[in-house]
Design an enzyme around this catalytic site. Structure first.
Site, PDB file in Angstrom:
ATOM      1  N   SER A  54      -9.008  11.204  -6.658  1.00  0.00           N
ATOM      2  CA  SER A  54     -10.081  12.157  -6.352  1.00  0.00           C
ATOM      3  C   SER A  54      -9.636  13.551  -6.784  1.00  0.00           C
ATOM      4  O   SER A  54      -8.436  13.804  -6.949  1.00  0.00           O
ATOM      5  CB  SER A  54     -10.323  12.171  -4.835  1.00  0.00           C
ATOM      6  OG  SER A  54     -11.213  13.194  -4.458  1.00  0.00           O
TER       7      SER A  54
ATOM      8  N   TYR B 126      -7.193  12.798   4.154  1.00  0.00           N
ATOM      9  CA  TYR B 126      -7.844  12.199   2.976  1.00  0.00           C
ATOM     10  C   TYR B 126      -7.141  12.664   1.706  1.00  0.00           C
ATOM     11  O   TYR B 126      -6.819  11.852   0.827  1.00  0.00           O
ATOM     12  CB  TYR B 126      -9.327  12.575   2.947  1.00  0.00           C
ATOM     13  CG  TYR B 126     -10.065  11.994   1.745  1.00  0.00           C
ATOM     14  CD1 TYR B 126     -10.309  10.636   1.657  1.00  0.00           C
ATOM     15  CD2 TYR B 126     -10.509  12.821   0.708  1.00  0.00           C
ATOM     16  CE1 TYR B 126     -10.984  10.090   0.561  1.00  0.00           C
ATOM     17  CE2 TYR B 126     -11.184  12.295  -0.392  1.00  0.00           C
ATOM     18  CZ  TYR B 126     -11.413  10.928  -0.460  1.00  0.00           C
ATOM     19  OH  TYR B 126     -12.070  10.398  -1.552  1.00  0.00           O
TER      20      TYR B 126
HETATM   21  P1  NDP Z   1     -18.822   4.080  -0.898  1.00  0.00           P
HETATM   22  O1  NDP Z   1     -18.712   4.327   0.565  1.00  0.00           O
HETATM   23  O2  NDP Z   1     -20.168   3.964  -1.500  1.00  0.00           O
HETATM   24  O3  NDP Z   1     -17.974   2.795  -1.293  1.00  0.00           O
HETATM   25  C1  NDP Z   1     -16.750   2.500  -0.695  1.00  0.00           C
HETATM   26  C2  NDP Z   1     -16.415   1.060  -0.992  1.00  0.00           C
HETATM   27  O4  NDP Z   1     -15.142   0.758  -0.400  1.00  0.00           O
HETATM   28  C3  NDP Z   1     -17.430   0.101  -0.420  1.00  0.00           C
HETATM   29  O5  NDP Z   1     -17.719  -0.889  -1.362  1.00  0.00           O
HETATM   30  C4  NDP Z   1     -16.717  -0.496   0.787  1.00  0.00           C
HETATM   31  O6  NDP Z   1     -17.121  -1.840   0.959  1.00  0.00           O
HETATM   32  C5  NDP Z   1     -15.279  -0.447   0.299  1.00  0.00           C
HETATM   33  N1  NDP Z   1     -14.334  -0.548   1.405  1.00  0.00           N
HETATM   34  C6  NDP Z   1     -14.137   0.299   2.437  1.00  0.00           C
HETATM   35  N2  NDP Z   1     -13.206  -0.204   3.270  1.00  0.00           N
HETATM   36  C7  NDP Z   1     -12.808  -1.390   2.738  1.00  0.00           C
HETATM   37  C8  NDP Z   1     -11.897  -2.387   3.125  1.00  0.00           C
HETATM   38  N3  NDP Z   1     -11.155  -2.279   4.244  1.00  0.00           N
HETATM   39  N4  NDP Z   1     -11.752  -3.480   2.344  1.00  0.00           N
HETATM   40  C9  NDP Z   1     -12.484  -3.612   1.222  1.00  0.00           C
HETATM   41  N5  NDP Z   1     -13.370  -2.705   0.797  1.00  0.00           N
HETATM   42  C10 NDP Z   1     -13.524  -1.607   1.551  1.00  0.00           C
HETATM   43  O7  NDP Z   1     -18.001   5.278  -1.563  1.00  0.00           O
HETATM   44  P2  NDP Z   1     -17.534   5.532  -3.091  1.00  0.00           P
HETATM   45  O8  NDP Z   1     -18.089   4.540  -4.003  1.00  0.00           O
HETATM   46  O9  NDP Z   1     -17.743   6.958  -3.344  1.00  0.00           O
HETATM   47  O10 NDP Z   1     -15.952   5.310  -2.938  1.00  0.00           O
HETATM   48  C11 NDP Z   1     -15.178   4.562  -3.855  1.00  0.00           C
HETATM   49  C12 NDP Z   1     -13.868   5.278  -4.082  1.00  0.00           C
HETATM   50  O11 NDP Z   1     -14.105   6.502  -4.757  1.00  0.00           O
HETATM   51  C13 NDP Z   1     -13.101   5.646  -2.808  1.00  0.00           C
HETATM   52  O12 NDP Z   1     -11.732   5.370  -2.995  1.00  0.00           O
HETATM   53  C14 NDP Z   1     -13.322   7.141  -2.697  1.00  0.00           C
HETATM   54  O13 NDP Z   1     -12.289   7.781  -1.987  1.00  0.00           O
HETATM   55  C15 NDP Z   1     -13.350   7.523  -4.165  1.00  0.00           C
HETATM   56  N6  NDP Z   1     -13.951   8.809  -4.484  1.00  0.00           N
HETATM   57  C16 NDP Z   1     -15.283   9.032  -4.251  1.00  0.00           C
HETATM   58  C17 NDP Z   1     -15.841  10.272  -4.525  1.00  0.00           C
HETATM   59  C18 NDP Z   1     -17.271  10.571  -4.240  1.00  0.00           C
HETATM   60  O14 NDP Z   1     -17.632  11.774  -4.244  1.00  0.00           O
HETATM   61  N7  NDP Z   1     -18.133   9.591  -3.987  1.00  0.00           N
HETATM   62  C19 NDP Z   1     -15.041  11.353  -5.096  1.00  0.00           C
HETATM   63  C20 NDP Z   1     -13.673  11.003  -5.334  1.00  0.00           C
HETATM   64  C21 NDP Z   1     -13.161   9.783  -5.034  1.00  0.00           C
HETATM   65  P3  NDP Z   1     -17.322  -2.584   2.364  1.00  0.00           P
HETATM   66  O15 NDP Z   1     -17.693  -1.553   3.390  1.00  0.00           O
HETATM   67  O16 NDP Z   1     -18.405  -3.571   2.072  1.00  0.00           O
HETATM   68  O17 NDP Z   1     -16.002  -3.235   2.627  1.00  0.00           O
END
Ligand code: NDP
Length: 248
Positions: free
Chosen positions: A143, A156
């Site tokens: 990030s 975070y």
């Molecule tokens: P979302 O909340 O839309 O997606 C997060 C994903 O992570 C979901 O598919 C969720 O699936 C999964 N997840 C969470 N906990 C678990 C777990 N214990 N096991 C398996 N899967 C898990 O957010 P984003 O798509 O934005 O996030 C994706 C990545 O991008 C993250 O690492 C985030 O930190 C990073 N990021 C995002 C930014 C943004 O602005 N959106 C900016 C910078 C980085 P489920 O709940 O079904 O398990």
């Protein structure tokens, strides 16, 4: 000539929403074969059905990345179904930000477990396969917060700094195995990520920030396609990008 995307076997964690789902859609459309992991099985299965209806190849594997056995099962399913593993995208993550003085120790633990240990478990599961075949690509999602910190985001940011540090160590270690490593570090992208914030005032502030600045998750899919699509001799080690309007 190969585009380095068609036919590639790609594992994506956190594929049930946001960045992971966007990458899955673009990769499937380009002919990659996908093993998708997350905990919300209904969401994963709906995505797989959508991708297959459009002619793509994908399977859903219920996966909690805090359990190394489940991450191993996801990678094993990809190898068994598609006969190999080209790329793993360690993307699952959450962002329950709050000032340290609020002592949300449960949320610190969850961020460390998912954002750091989940990435390590993905590396552990994929590495033996990639070492044996002397080829592969490990993409870890950090990030802008992996480069900067501000009040309220210490834990975070620490997890995302850790992803970058782990990825740099990995990059150096896997040179003998011809494995590529990429960190993708996005700024604000419009996903469900802010939903993980439990403190109402923090959530309101971050939602306002996202409402003002966040860009489409397709930006992340483009970054993945760029890194993967390079010739095998080219190792894109980090892509750091932001909304054009975002200062932080
Ligand atoms: P979302 O909340 O839309 O997606 C997060 C994903 O992570 C979901 O598919 C969720 O699936 C999964 N997840 C969470 N906990 C678990 C777990 N214990 N096991 C398996 N899967 C898990 O957010 P984003 O798509 O934005 O996030 C994706 C990545 O991008 C993250 O690492 C985030 O930190 C990073 N990021 C995002 C930014 C943004 O602005 N959106 C900016 C910078 C980085 P489920 O709940 O079904 O398990």
């Amino acid at each position: 000539m190969s585009d380095n995307i068609t036919g590639k076997v790609v594992v994506i964690t956190g594929a049930s929403s946001g960045l992971g789902a966007a990458a899955a859609r673009r990769l499937a459309a380009r002919g990659a074969r996908l093993a998708l992991g997350a905990r919300r099985v209904d969401r994963l299965e709906a995505l797989v059905a959508e991708l297959r209806a459009a002619g793509g190849e994908a399977l859903a594997v219920p996966t909690d990345v805090t359990d190394p056995a489940q991450v191993q099962r996801l990678v094993d399913a990809a190898v068994a179904t598609f006969d190999g593993l080209d790329v793993i995208i360690n993307n699952a993550g959450l962002m329950p930000q709050s000032p340290l003085e609020r002592r949300r120790i449960d949320e610190w633990d969850r961020m460390i477990d998912v954002n750091i240990k989940g990435v390590l478990y993905g590396i552990a599961a994929a590495l033996p396969v990639m070492q044996a075949q002397k080829r592969g690509h490990i993409i870890n999602v950090a990030s802008v917060a992996g480069h900067k910190v501000r009040a309220g985001g210490a834990v975070y940011s620490a997890t995302k700094h850790a992803v970058r540090v782990i990825s740099e160590g990995l990059r150096q270690e896997v040179k003998p195995y011809n494995i590529r490593t990429t960190v993708i570090s996005p700024g604000a992208v419009d996903t469900e990520l802010p939903n993980s914030i439990s403190e109402p005032d923090v959530a309101a502030g971050i939602r306002a920030f996202y409402d003002a600045y966040a860009i489409s998750p397709d930006s992340f899919a483009e970054a993945v396609l760029y890194a993967m699509g390079q010739p095998e001799s080219v190792d894109i080690n980090e892509i750091l990008y932001r909304p054009t309007s975002q200062e932080y």
